[in-house]
Design a protein around this motif. Structure first.
Motif: not given
Ligand SMILES: Cc1cc2nc3c(=O)[nH]c(=O)nc-3n(C[C@H](O)[C@H](O)[C@H](O)COP(=O)(O)OP(=O)(O)OC[C@H]3O[C@@H](n4cnc5c(N)ncnc54)[C@H](O)[C@@H]3O)c2cc1C
Ligand code: SF4
Ligand code: SF4
Lengths: 333, 542
Positions: A38-44, A51, A88-89, B14, B17, B22, B500-501
């Motif tokens: 699950l890579t960065s940029g996800h919106r959790a 996450a 997609s993450s 992603s 993004n 934030w 978030d790595n």
């Protein structure tokens, strides 16, 4: 704990790695080559436990299977925050099912791979507690009962969070949610409802059932790796605090998971073929209050009209777990 | 439309993004001041050298070099320092303080065993500095000045270097082989040591040098007026210890009384036992808990059978007999006479009532100020006379080897600046890494290892070292008990816990980390889960 303890005086296996350990002795998460499934940029949300838990689980599974892994994801936070079109993450083959049919789709993927003679590719099904405990429960039980070759992982944040924090069958008593408000004589979620899917999974006598938290990374990775050594249906229930739904500070996610285990509220154990084989002992026992106070969903127990009686009932739940699973270290019982 | 089967849409990662937008607070790796460093009078970077020692093997030499940057006497420190670092150590609040001093001794001894040396890495400055007194303070200043390229001459009144480390602290606490080895390393840097050269008049020699560091210590045993009969045998502790070191065995008799409650009194009594006294009794006017002697020295003296007579003053000495008056503490803790007297058998009385400084060499030095028998200095260790600096026992401060070493270092820094006309490089003092900044969950339960001691029989009759050193594996374990307060020790937790790595682990063996601000949402998990409190949140300017 069943996993290999490393006798390093400084931090042992409590931290992710440590420069003093050989890379092979460190957790998967401590390695620069981890797959970041699950890579960065996800919106959790900030500090999202789910996450974190998903990356912990899938990176360990990726390592255990040499990257031959497919994930099937029920609808839920995890799916919503990771795949808003066109992003997609996920850095592994990943399928999105409906809310209720994740286990059935995962079972189907496993069957398809078997039909193709690709049993070297392993399948993980994953969902939040809503998709597991409530909505997907029928298909999950079917998957267990048929002993399909799937590791199903429930990321339990104790409610329906992205739809606005509603109660699920995994929401603890007394917790407030959008539909269990702190009103009336029994504030928050009622006592005497809900269920333990790990225990239900054990009743199916599937090869492997385990619980874990995001506070004990080594233990979690060990359980994923171990699950991958079995064929057939396996179930992993991971406790993942939700800063938004619980009204907790984003920095407290790991701490709350640790306190859930150290109070006894969330028992951490492993079971094979229906029998508990190992439990993670409590290391520094604390009263449930320490766990409840930092969370706004329990704030009504400590406000102007405190409810020590309700806190005592929650403590009794913890004490029951402690007795039932033998959570105190030898000599303390 | 050459997409794989069942794929109809383009997907992107992603990573496009940038969720870092934030953020309202950002995580930053910081270095807080570990309490041990803060407490070390010699200004050692304890946490930093323990970090090296924790690695074992080649790490010991790196640890030693880190100590040597501040203090040229690791092996001596590991024996005689009162280790205020351990008193301050955060680990004391968890189980027991880290045995810093024992690790320092191991590292220092290892350096002597392996023959590690330091060398001057800068060109000569051509400046000449005179150091008066080859005690710890003078030697420390000489060392740091030599490393900065200055030409240093030490003039020492005595026959050998070391000051009170040689003529005060007895051999059973500090082996002379260790002392010699660490002093020799300083002389090997090209420092000129002139022995048996007492400076009687500073003004007469000062003009030959660009700067002077005074470190003559406090050599004169303080005498109290006690009426004494003809046959009374009264001597002072520092002279007694000095004579012994110079090869003259003092005649003390079978029963020895020592008057005073400090470390010197402990050493005098323990020495008397070793010289054959069947009874050594310390007479002190206050109570045990008010004794200035360090707790470990008191304990060691007690272990060796030294007796104590609290709340007592000596009124009269006659051959073989002392008259002692019982005291009472008043509300302020001050001892008051009660008038009750008793007699005590004693063949000799050793006075250990403190030391004064012989300042006669300073007569006529312009601007120099003496207050309460010691020389006033500024925070730069300079006396009122420009270019004349002073440190150690002769300036107003707590008296210890470590303080003396610290003064020598600080003076060297300021002398260097003074000689070059530049301001000294500033010393960073970040905020303290207090216990509440740590996340101690992550540290293993690790009981402290205490150093072995020599058996009782050999402590009674020989001057062999009483406290022994740790072996390698014990020293290593002790080093690893350090929690690295306030400073990253490469545990990988931040890299692990970021949802978030956004923590990047650099692929170098030193294990450094960076925050990827493109993705750091500012949740603070890395800060909360950093065991050592090495990360802090700072508000973003929005
Ligand atoms: C018995 C005893 C035990 C102690 N134990 C400890 C201990 O365990 N731990 C600890 O930290 N501290 C201990 N101390 C205190 C410590 O030894 C001193 O604080 C420290 O040595 C002071 O260092 P210094 O360099 O200022 O002076 P000193 O060590 O006294 O050295 C001064 C030197 O200057 C020389 N000198 C004096 N006048 C002149 C002159 N006019 N010309 C040329 N040279 C001169 C002297 O000969 C001497 O060598 C002890 C002290 C005593 C007396
Ligand atoms: S010199 Fe003393 S105070 Fe400084 S680190 Fe060593 S033992 Fe501790
Ligand atoms: S634990 Fe280590 S860094 Fe912290 S105070 Fe003690 S010695 Fe210093």
């Amino acid at each position: 704990m069943a996993f290999q303890q490393i006798k390093l005086y400084q931090t042992g296996t409590f931290v992710a790695g440590n420069r003093l350990l050989d890379p092979e002795q460190r957790s998967v998460q401590a390695r620069t080559g981890r797959s970041n499934s699950l890579t960065s940029g996800h919106r959790a949300c900030r500090g999202c436990g789910e996450a974190l838990g998903a990356r912990y689980v899938l990176d360990a599974a990726m390592r255990a299977t040499d990257g031959n892994l497919v994930a099937v994801n029920s609808t839920g936070c995890l799916e919503v925050f990771s795949t808003p079109y066109p992003e997609s993450s996920w850095q592994l083959p990943w399928l999105h099912s409906l809310f209720g049919n994740g286990p059935a789709v995962a079972a189907g993927v496993a069957a398809a791979l078997r039909a193709q003679g690709r049993e070297d590719i392993r399948v993980v099904g994953q969902a939040g507690d809503g998709g597991t405990v409530d909505i997907g429960f029928g298909t999950l039980s079917g998957m267990f009962e048929r002993n399909d070759d799937v590791l199903f992982v429930c990321y339990d944040n104790e409610g329906y969070m992205n739809t606005g924090v509603q109660r699920s069958g995994a929401t603890p008593p007394a917790a407030t949610t959008a539909n269990t408000k702190a009103l009336g004589g029994t504030p928050g979620n009622v006592f005497g409802q809900g269920k333990s899917v790990p225990l239900i999974a054990m009743a199916h006598e599937i090869p492997y059932v385990a619980t874990a938290t995001v506070a004990e990374l080594r233990d979690l990775e060990y359980k994923v790796e171990k699950a991958m050594t079995f064929r057939g249906a396996r179930y992993l229930h991971v406790f993942v605090p939700c800063p938004l739904g619980w009204g907790a500070a984003s920095a407290d996610t790991v701490k709350l998971a640790r306190l859930a285990k150290e109070t006894g509220l969330f028992p951490v154990f492993e079971a094979e073929a229906g029998t508990v084989t190992e439990v993670s002992k409590i290391r520094r026992q604390v009263p449930v209050e320490d766990y409840l106070r930092p969370q706004k969903r329990f704030a009504h127990l400590f406000g102007d009209q405190p409810r020590p009686d309700v806190v005592a009932r929650l403590q009794a739940r913890a004490d029951r777990n402690i007795a039932r699973f033998g959570l105190l270290p030898e000599g303390d019982e | 439309m050459d997409k794989p089967f069942a794929i109809t849409l383009d997907v992107g990662t992603s990573r496009a993004n940038k969720t870092g937008s934030w953020r309202t607070e950002r995580a930053v790796y910081t270095n807080r001041m570990p309490p041990c460093n803060d407490a070390c009078p010699a200004g050692e970077n304890v946490q930093a050298w323990l970090y090296e020692a924790e690695e074992g093997g080649a790490g010991y030499e790196r640890a030693w070099r880190k100590i040597m940057a501040d203090n040229p006497f690791p092996a001596i420190m590991g024996r005689v320092c009162y280790h205020p670092c351990e008193t301050a150590c955060n680990r004391a609040q968890l189980d027991e303080a880290v045995g810093i001093n024992s690790v320092e001794r191991f590292v220092g001894d290892e350096a002597i065993r392996q023959g590690w040396t330091v060398s001057v890495e800068v060109p000569p400055t051509g400046k000449r500095v005179l150091v008066i007194g080859a005690g710890p303070s003078g030697l420390s200043a000489a060392y740091h000045l030599a490393l900065r390229g200055h030409t240093v001459t030490i003039k020492e009144a005595g026959p050998m270097a070391g000051g009170m480390m040689r003529f005060g602290i007895p051999r059973y606490r500090l082996s002379r082989d260790v002392l010699d080895a660490e002093v020799q390393r300083i002389l090997d840097l090209g420092v000129t040591l002139e022995l048996d050269t007492k400076v009687g008049d500073l003004e007469a020699v000062r003009q030959d040098y660009d700067a002077v560091f005074l470190a003559v210590g406090a050599q004169l045993g303080r005498r109290a007026y006690i009426p004494a009969g003809e046959a009374a045998h009264v001597l002072d502790a520092v002279s007694m210890l000095r004579d012994l070191e110079s090869g003259e065995k003092p005649l003390l008799g079978r029963r020895v009384a020592v008057y005073g409650g400090g470390n010197t009194a402990m050493d005098a009594a323990r020495t008397a036992k070793r010289l054959g006294a069947s009874e050594a009794i310390v007479v002190y006017r206050r109570t045990k808990d008010r004794m200035p002697a360090h707790e470990s020295e008191l304990r060691e003296a007690e272990d060796e059978g030294v007796l104590f007579k609290w709340l007592s003053t000596i009124k009269q000495v006659d051959g073989g007999r002392l008259t002692v008056e019982r005291m009472e503490l008043d509300d302020t803790g001050f001892p008051r006479a009660t008038g009750e007297v008793e007699e005590l058998d004693a063949d000799s009385l050793v006075l250990a009532l403190g030391q004064d400084t012989d300042l006669s060499l300073l007569d006529g030095v312009p601007g120099l100020v003496v207050e309460d028998g010691v020389v006033a200095v500024g925070s730069d260790m300079m006396t009122g006379c420009p270019g004349v600096f002073a440190g150690g026992d002769m300036v107003p401060h707590e008296r210890s080897v470590t303080v003396a070493v610290g003064h020598g270092k600080r003076a060297a820094r300021h002398i260097d600046a003074w000689l070059s006309g530049a301001a000294p490089e500033p010393v960073a003092r970040p905020a303290l890494a207090t216990f509440d900044t740590l996340n101690t969950w992550y540290y293993s339960d690790a009981p402290r290892a205490h150093r072995p001691v020599l058996d009782r029989a050999r402590r009674e009759s020989t001057f062999d070292e009483v406290v022994l050193g740790h072996d390698e594996s014990t020293a290593l374990m002790e080093a690893r008990r350090c929690m690295s307060c306030g400073n990253c020790f490469g545990c990988d937790n931040c890299y692990g816990v970021c949802p978030d790595n956004a923590v990047i682990k650099l692929d170098d063996p030193g294990g450094k980390y960076l925050i990827d601000l493109d993705y750091c949402k500012g949740c603070g998990l890395c800060v909360a889960e950093c065991p050592s409190g090495a990360i802090q949140m700072f508000p973003e300017r929005i």
